[in-house]
Design an enzyme around this catalytic site. Sequence first.
Site: not given
Length: 466
Positions: A69, A144, A168
Amino acid sequence: MTAPHLWTLAQAGQALREGDISAAEYRSELLRRRRQLVGLRAFVSDTGLVPSPEAQLPGSLGAVPLAVKDNIDVAHVPTTACTPALSHHVPLRHSGVWQRCVDAGASLMGKTTMHELAYGVTGAHKDQLTARNPVDFSRLAGGSSSGTAAAVAAEIVPAGLGTDTGGSIRIPAALCGVLGFRPSTGRYPDQGIIRISPTRDTVGVIARSVEDLRLLDAVLSGQRLPSPPPVPTATPPVLALPRATSWANLDPEVARVAEAACDGLRAAGWSLRDLPQPLYDPDELLEAATAVPLAETRTALDDYLRGHNSPRTSQSVLENLASTDVRAILAPLLHGPVIGAEQYRAAHAVGRRTARAALRTLHSVGAEAFLSPTTVTPAPPLGTGQWMTAGSNQVPTFATYIRNTAHAAVWGWPSLTLPAGNTSSGLPVGLLLDAPRHHDELLLDLGRRCAQHLPATSRTLHRENP
């Protein structure tokens, strides 16, 4: 032998160790798939298309490429958190978690797209950074950690890293039909991560098997990988179902799939005990879940940027936000604190009080963990913003998707989502296990046993790029 892109992390590692395929050949297979699925928009840039020097290092992750990420530092690779002010921010050293992966032999497939600054649950962005759901490109991947979940579900990589503040990791994993693990807060290193809440944030893992989650947990936590029991445990597990809290007001298709999964566990001898009384006040817990990050974000951003000798500040980051929904949440911080000291202390007190009550509830019914649907509704359509349709009502998107994931983050508990099946239209549904803090290895073993009795989920990919 199955196609290399279908291998789990453990299978790929074994194939590489036994010489069935070279590291270069395996990476080439995954890169070919990544190029085929460029319309998935799982990756931020072309980073990872050229093998890194770490790719040949030995170790438990031996040369297997992982997705990372884009709020987790990888040396000499931009860390942008998908926000304009950080588009040229390049750290000079690895984050603590990525250093552990490198030491175990992993290589980088690429940095993945995310909801801007990790402040969202859909992965929606205003430009080319919106990851599609691999099962249906007309839907969002969730957030996310959207790009990591999409890349794993699309079989571009066997596993990847994300972060989780309120859901997330687990939300996008569930919506894309893969597994997501949030460890106990503080279990993994936190250096070199753009955090929005130091007391809530943690790196987590997304993969396609519990075995892979256990392998990565051992690497990231610095623990020795435990061996699973050689024979099934004689005593069937006991799980508690918070019917009045996380099982209320579900989308009918989510409810159908989740109940069918419970029936399968009961048929296998598991004891599922309904909790008719609410575990906590959902509104109070949601307020506690959101207040703490809002109080900590500016200081956390400034601390990260100072640690990199960056000329940027939280002020410049917040002044240049790209996403409408994120701007609506964070722009007020430009004018001063929006959470006072008393409200901040009260939010932490709610977390401590509700965690103690939850632990007492588990003990009172003799359960090892709570079991719930991970999200109350399947993946949202592209274009979903701050509000979404649920039945005939307009409801807030953020609160809807974190409803069943926020409490574990508030309590600091480990939490694991497993694929439970698909809706009639083929969208994945996740089943969530939450165990007490520092029971991470027990939770992963419980997840391994649970997964054996859940239906195989379909992740048939849409081949047509948008």
